[in-house]
Write a protein that holds these residues in place. Structure first.
Motif, PDB file in Angstrom:
ATOM      1  N   SER A 167      -7.121   2.138   1.788  1.00 40.37           N
ATOM      2  CA  SER A 167      -6.610   0.833   1.342  1.00 40.37           C
ATOM      3  C   SER A 167      -6.355  -0.093   2.521  1.00 40.37           C
ATOM      4  O   SER A 167      -6.787  -1.256   2.523  1.00 40.37           O
ATOM      5  N   LEU A 168      -5.663   0.418   3.539  1.00 36.79           N
ATOM      6  CA  LEU A 168      -5.376  -0.399   4.724  1.00 36.79           C
ATOM      7  C   LEU A 168      -6.651  -0.709   5.495  1.00 36.79           C
ATOM      8  O   LEU A 168      -6.800  -1.804   6.053  1.00 36.79           O
ATOM      9  N   GLY A 169      -7.585   0.240   5.499  1.00 34.67           N
ATOM     10  CA  GLY A 169      -8.854   0.051   6.197  1.00 34.67           C
ATOM     11  C   GLY A 169      -9.700  -1.048   5.586  1.00 34.67           C
ATOM     12  O   GLY A 169     -10.552  -1.627   6.262  1.00 34.67           O
ATOM     13  N   ILE A 170      -9.459  -1.343   4.307  1.00 36.66           N
ATOM     14  CA  ILE A 170     -10.184  -2.434   3.641  1.00 36.66           C
ATOM     15  C   ILE A 170      -9.366  -3.731   3.668  1.00 36.66           C
ATOM     16  O   ILE A 170      -9.887  -4.799   3.990  1.00 36.66           O
ATOM     17  N   LEU A 171      -8.085  -3.632   3.344  1.00 35.72           N
ATOM     18  CA  LEU A 171      -7.260  -4.832   3.220  1.00 35.72           C
ATOM     19  C   LEU A 171      -6.998  -5.536   4.558  1.00 35.72           C
ATOM     20  O   LEU A 171      -7.045  -6.771   4.628  1.00 35.72           O
ATOM     21  N   MET A 172      -6.712  -4.775   5.599  1.00 35.33           N
ATOM     22  CA  MET A 172      -6.397  -5.389   6.903  1.00 35.33           C
ATOM     23  C   MET A 172      -7.564  -6.240   7.421  1.00 35.33           C
ATOM     24  O   MET A 172      -7.388  -7.427   7.721  1.00 35.33           O
ATOM     25  N   PRO A 173      -8.769  -5.665   7.539  1.00 33.88           N
ATOM     26  CA  PRO A 173      -9.891  -6.494   8.005  1.00 33.88           C
ATOM     27  C   PRO A 173     -10.209  -7.639   7.043  1.00 33.88           C
ATOM     28  O   PRO A 173     -10.598  -8.723   7.470  1.00 33.88           O
ATOM     29  N   PHE A 174     -10.031  -7.402   5.741  1.00 32.33           N
ATOM     30  CA  PHE A 174     -10.344  -8.437   4.753  1.00 32.33           C
ATOM     31  C   PHE A 174      -9.489  -9.683   4.981  1.00 32.33           C
ATOM     32  O   PHE A 174      -9.994 -10.800   5.060  1.00 32.33           O
ATOM     33  N   LEU A 233      -7.694   2.619  -5.066  1.00 30.82           N
ATOM     34  CA  LEU A 233      -8.293   3.458  -4.020  1.00 30.82           C
ATOM     35  C   LEU A 233      -7.536   4.773  -3.799  1.00 30.82           C
ATOM     36  O   LEU A 233      -8.100   5.736  -3.295  1.00 30.82           O
ATOM     37  N   ARG A 234      -6.214   4.784  -4.104  1.00 34.04           N
ATOM     38  CA  ARG A 234      -5.391   6.002  -4.078  1.00 34.04           C
ATOM     39  C   ARG A 234      -5.313   6.664  -2.709  1.00 34.04           C
ATOM     40  O   ARG A 234      -4.983   7.840  -2.610  1.00 34.04           O
ATOM     41  N   SER A 235      -5.581   5.936  -1.666  1.00 36.62           N
ATOM     42  CA  SER A 235      -5.488   6.471  -0.304  1.00 36.62           C
ATOM     43  C   SER A 235      -4.931   5.390   0.608  1.00 36.62           C
ATOM     44  O   SER A 235      -5.490   4.290   0.671  1.00 36.62           O
ATOM     45  N   PRO A 236      -3.825   5.675   1.308  1.00 37.37           N
ATOM     46  CA  PRO A 236      -3.261   4.646   2.191  1.00 37.37           C
ATOM     47  C   PRO A 236      -4.218   4.234   3.301  1.00 37.37           C
ATOM     48  O   PRO A 236      -4.351   3.051   3.602  1.00 37.37           O
ATOM     49  N   MET A 237      -4.922   5.193   3.894  1.00 36.42           N
ATOM     50  CA  MET A 237      -5.825   4.878   5.001  1.00 36.42           C
ATOM     51  C   MET A 237      -7.001   4.027   4.526  1.00 36.42           C
ATOM     52  O   MET A 237      -7.379   3.046   5.176  1.00 36.42           O
ATOM     53  N   VAL A 240       0.835  -1.211   0.000  1.00 38.91           N
ATOM     54  CA  VAL A 240       0.000   0.000   0.000  1.00 38.91           C
ATOM     55  C   VAL A 240       0.866   1.256   0.000  1.00 38.91           C
ATOM     56  O   VAL A 240       0.619   2.194  -0.773  1.00 38.91           O
ATOM     57  N   LEU A 241       1.869   1.293   0.859  1.00 41.90           N
ATOM     58  CA  LEU A 241       2.716   2.494   0.976  1.00 41.90           C
ATOM     59  C   LEU A 241       3.482   2.783  -0.308  1.00 41.90           C
ATOM     60  O   LEU A 241       3.635   3.938  -0.711  1.00 41.90           O
ATOM     61  N   VAL A 242       3.967   1.726  -0.966  1.00 44.43           N
ATOM     62  CA  VAL A 242       4.731   1.897  -2.206  1.00 44.43           C
ATOM     63  C   VAL A 242       3.925   2.671  -3.244  1.00 44.43           C
ATOM     64  O   VAL A 242       4.442   3.558  -3.928  1.00 44.43           O
ATOM     65  N   VAL A 243       2.633   2.342  -3.340  1.00 46.35           N
ATOM     66  CA  VAL A 243       1.795   2.949  -4.383  1.00 46.35           C
ATOM     67  C   VAL A 243       1.141   4.247  -3.929  1.00 46.35           C
ATOM     68  O   VAL A 243       1.091   5.234  -4.658  1.00 46.35           O
TER      69      VAL A 243
END
Length: 256
Positions: free
Chosen positions: A178-185, A172-176, A79-82
């Motif tokens: 992206s992480l808010g979706i990927l982590m729980p997923f 999604l173009r937003s780190p927060m 996520v951070l890389v992009v």
């Protein structure tokens, strides 16, 4: 700008951002340390296991028990890389320097994928050997049938997790977000869907559930998945392709 120059530029960006280096380091440490701990506990509990559990005992897969947490650090890295450039506003300068958006995105993903692969394979091999050392007489050898495939597969799995995260972040173009979706997923939703009988047949086709099959050597007695190790990895690759394609379409169609 030539593709080689773009790749060099992306390598410089990744190297110079402390957070990306730290997340990769965290992925390594967590995966290895947790794998060793679970392996040591499994050794001490082996004699108390039921006959059924002993027959399903997979010493190789136990070495990768830390992967479930280690993959979270790989998600953060991807996520951070992009999306770092979106959060800082640097994306406008980057796209002005590299107007070919496909070249820009795929160079970024290529560099980060190469780095993820090196780190993932190194982590997988170290986790395997140290985990087996903890298992003592219950250990597997690298030359045993299916073991080398599983160890290499562990590195590929970590790489694909990072790539999938890059694709989602590009969409999604937003780190927060992206992480808010990927982590729980990956940490909650996938586990719930994969372990509840009503949704188990859906869960087995999610990227992490399918991809982790590559790290298994011993098939559990009650396992009825319709695919093998490489089939599972293939399903995960399709998820990655879909995510990156979505990221590419988003980058092409939307303004910075």
């Amino acid at each position: 700008m030539a593709a080689t120059q773009v790749i060099r530029s992306e390598w410089t960006k990744i190297r110079s951002v402390a957070s990306t280096v730290w997340t990769l380091s965290l992925a390594v440490v967590i995966t290895i340390a947790l794998g060793m701990l679970i392996a040591a506990l499994s050794k001490s509990e082996f004699d108390d296991m039921s006959r059924r559990d002993q027959l399903s005992f997979d010493p190789t897969f136990i070495s990768f028990a830390g992967m479930s947490l280690g993959q979270l650090a790989m998600i953060v890295f991807g996520v951070l890389v992009v999306s770092n450039e979106y959060s800082t506003g640097m994306i406008r300068s980057s796209l002005a320097a590299v107007p070919q958006r496909g070249t820009f995105l795929f160079s970024k993903i290529a560099v980060a994928t190469g780095l993820s692969l090196v780190v993932g394979l190194a982590t997988s091999f170290v986790a395997f050997f140290l985990g087996q050392a903890m298992l003592g007489e219950h250990r597997a050898e690298i030359g045993d049938p299916g073991v080398l495939r599983a160890v290499i597969g562990g590195g590929l799995y970590m790489t694909l997790i990072a790539m999938f995260s890059m694709g989602v972040a590009a969409m999604l173009r937003s780190p927060m977000l992206s992480l808010g979706i990927l982590m729980p997923f990956f940490f909650l939703v996938s586990n719930i869907l994969g372990n509840v009988s009503a949704t188990e047949k859906i869960g087995r086709y999610l990227p992490d559930q399918a991809g982790s099959r590559i790290m298994q050597v011993v098939t559990p007695i009650d396992d009825d998945k319709p695919y093998g190790p490489w089939g599972g990895l293939g399903i995960m690759v399709l998820w990655v392709i879909a995510a990156i394609a979505g990221g590419y379409v988003t980058l092409k169609k939307r303004d910075a």
